[in-house]
Design a protein around this motif. Sequence first.
Motif, PDB file in Angstrom:
ATOM      1  N   GLN A 431      -7.419  -0.232   0.017  1.00 59.64           N
ATOM      2  CA  GLN A 431      -6.514  -0.020  -1.098  1.00 59.64           C
ATOM      3  C   GLN A 431      -5.017  -0.221  -0.825  1.00 59.64           C
ATOM      4  OE1 GLN A 431      -8.509   3.386  -2.901  1.00 59.64           O
ATOM      5  NE2 GLN A 431      -9.414   2.017  -4.543  1.00 59.64           N
ATOM      6  N   CYS A 435      -3.125  -3.179  -1.945  1.00 63.55           N
ATOM      7  CA  CYS A 435      -2.158  -2.966  -3.014  1.00 63.55           C
ATOM      8  C   CYS A 435      -0.754  -3.497  -2.523  1.00 63.55           C
ATOM      9  CB  CYS A 435      -2.117  -1.682  -3.532  1.00 63.55           C
ATOM     10  SG  CYS A 435      -1.333  -0.317  -2.137  1.00 63.55           S
ATOM     11  N   GLU A 441      -5.729  -4.270 -10.486  1.00 62.11           N
ATOM     12  CA  GLU A 441      -7.041  -4.964 -11.132  1.00 62.11           C
ATOM     13  C   GLU A 441      -7.738  -5.918 -10.136  1.00 62.11           C
ATOM     14  OE1 GLU A 441      -6.102  -6.752 -14.605  1.00 62.11           O
ATOM     15  OE2 GLU A 441      -6.394  -4.868 -15.903  1.00 62.11           O
ATOM     16  N   ALA A 442      -7.094  -6.466  -9.362  1.00 63.01           N
ATOM     17  CA  ALA A 442      -7.704  -7.523  -8.554  1.00 63.01           C
ATOM     18  C   ALA A 442      -8.071  -6.869  -7.314  1.00 63.01           C
ATOM     19  CB  ALA A 442      -6.435  -8.508  -8.108  1.00 63.01           C
ATOM     20  N   GLU A 444      -9.297  -3.764  -7.344  1.00 61.60           N
ATOM     21  CA  GLU A 444     -10.722  -3.199  -7.443  1.00 61.60           C
ATOM     22  C   GLU A 444     -11.823  -3.991  -7.883  1.00 61.60           C
ATOM     23  OE1 GLU A 444     -11.162   0.199  -7.895  1.00 61.60           O
ATOM     24  OE2 GLU A 444      -9.168   0.577  -6.874  1.00 61.60           O
ATOM     25  N   GLY A 445     -11.189  -5.271  -8.273  1.00 60.49           N
ATOM     26  CA  GLY A 445     -12.174  -6.274  -8.440  1.00 60.49           C
ATOM     27  C   GLY A 445     -12.912  -6.823  -7.209  1.00 60.49           C
ATOM     28  N   PHE A 465     -10.181 -13.316  -7.243  1.00 61.07           N
ATOM     29  CA  PHE A 465      -9.804 -12.081  -7.000  1.00 61.07           C
ATOM     30  C   PHE A 465      -8.662 -12.258  -5.792  1.00 61.07           C
ATOM     31  CE2 PHE A 465     -13.556  -9.819  -9.278  1.00 61.07           C
ATOM     32  CZ  PHE A 465     -12.458  -9.595 -10.305  1.00 61.07           C
ATOM     33  N   SER A 470      -5.733 -11.505 -12.667  1.00 62.10           N
ATOM     34  CA  SER A 470      -6.196 -10.333 -13.347  1.00 62.10           C
ATOM     35  C   SER A 470      -7.764 -10.400 -13.427  1.00 62.10           C
ATOM     36  CB  SER A 470      -5.473 -10.250 -14.649  1.00 62.10           C
ATOM     37  OG  SER A 470      -6.234  -9.213 -15.325  1.00 62.10           O
ATOM     38  N   ALA A 471      -8.329  -9.020 -13.230  1.00 62.33           N
ATOM     39  CA  ALA A 471      -9.664  -8.821 -13.481  1.00 62.33           C
ATOM     40  C   ALA A 471     -10.181  -9.167 -14.807  1.00 62.33           C
ATOM     41  CB  ALA A 471      -9.992  -7.519 -13.092  1.00 62.33           C
ATOM     42  N   ARG A 472      -9.265  -9.186 -15.909  1.00 60.20           N
ATOM     43  CA  ARG A 472      -9.547  -9.478 -17.361  1.00 60.20           C
ATOM     44  C   ARG A 472      -9.954 -10.989 -17.481  1.00 60.20           C
ATOM     45  NH1 ARG A 472      -5.968  -5.149 -18.723  1.00 60.20           N
ATOM     46  NH2 ARG A 472      -4.296  -6.711 -18.638  1.00 60.20           N
TER      47      ARG A 472
END
Length: 481
Positions: A431, A435, A441-442, A444-445, A465, A470-472
């Motif tokens: 992370q 980051c 979001e990416a 965590e994906g 990712f 974006s994860a969404r």
Amino acid sequence: MRRDILQGGEKTITANFANVIHGLNANHLTDQVIQRSKRMILDTLGVGLLGTSTEVCHKVTQYSKIYSSDISSTIWGHLDFRLPPLYAAFVNGVAVHSMDFDDTWHPATHPSGAVLPAVIALSEAFPQKKKISGLNLLLAFNVGIEVQGRLLRFSSEARNIPKRFHPPTVVGTMGSAAACAKLLALDQLKCKNALAIAASYAGAPLANAATQTKPLHVGNAAKHGLEAACLASQGLQGNKQILDMESGIGAFYTDYNPQTLPTLQSYPWLLDQQDVAIKRFPAHLGTHWVADAALSVRRKLVESSDKLLPLDKIEKVILKVPEVKYVNRPSPTSEHEARHSFQFVACSALLDGSVSVQSFTSENVHRPALQELLCKTQLEHPADNTPSFESLYCEVSVMLRDSNTVSDRCDTFYGHWRKPLKKEDLEKKFQSNACSVLPAEATEGIIETVYNLEKVEDCSVLSTFLSGQSARALLEKLRFL
């Protein structure tokens, strides 16, 4: 050259390797191999993402922009920039090793950086109707790791820290070729040719350690292995006994002694027997023993972590380490030299109470306090301290002007395969690295995808990712079996 008939009627070691590469399937993967390789993949993606911000990665990215193709693959950390698969493998491979933050194995090599960028780039080159599953990717990755480990065990000298050439340029290139051959589902003959072609790309001198050129070794291993597999898929031929001959892969080792691989029935993966080391800071693995010993000494010298080291009271610092010439750098002048300096890492740990990504900035490398401590630092090479990542140790002694000496020794640092990083610490490292380049979001994906990789139907979700999407936007694509 071996001419005896091997098991299963195979006439050569090379044919034996080709049959194993072709024959291994997902059912051969053990739970421990899957778990260990997923840790390697997550760590490699993290250090690769962080590495995209380095000067050397910027330079190879700019260079690679001259190449274009109808088929393209993701450049990690870039939403709107892609390259042909070969150059995506190259740039992402350079990023992985650009800070010397990637994993290390025994016998000595950096196994993941040569393979993962190649198989991810290749997986994106398949037509949409032929999706590559996460399990396919895991299998190919592990075949590439396995081939590296087996080749390294054909030489006793490979068990020590290298002196002449950088191992990923030899075994990494071969591992990348094997992994890509597996992903392309090449037959035995084409697997043999992929290994033969890859061998002609192999090798780079260790003299370029501690320079901007060293990360190219891993990028080239990824690229050249992928290229070898693609050329073999087109029918290009090479020497069918490349692993059997002294003038083949044996050219790199004075004591080369190739052996057949185990049978496919209940295949014993080397990763099951030998885990990798995962680094806590970006520098040569040998310096990690130095850091842990130096940090222990500092805790004895300084009452609390926020207190300054009493430089004026220090007479001399002695580091007892194995003799590794390219990590003996008493006066490093660049970040790359500092990453390959026993002395620099010891002094950084003593001064700061930690070693991190920030330790290797130009400002920290050239600060007066560190330069003063470097001048007081000497190396000693005890006869029993062998240059092997399996057995080396470091003892740090700080001699004070009042004639007292404070010492401590590290036999196994935290992150070594004997003392592996806890899951939460591996995730923190990932992370922290990711980051700086990707949105949360990416990041965590990627973690979720890697942890569920054997269940992912279409591994292109990982590349999406890695680009920072974006994860969404991926809810439809992210489907587990």
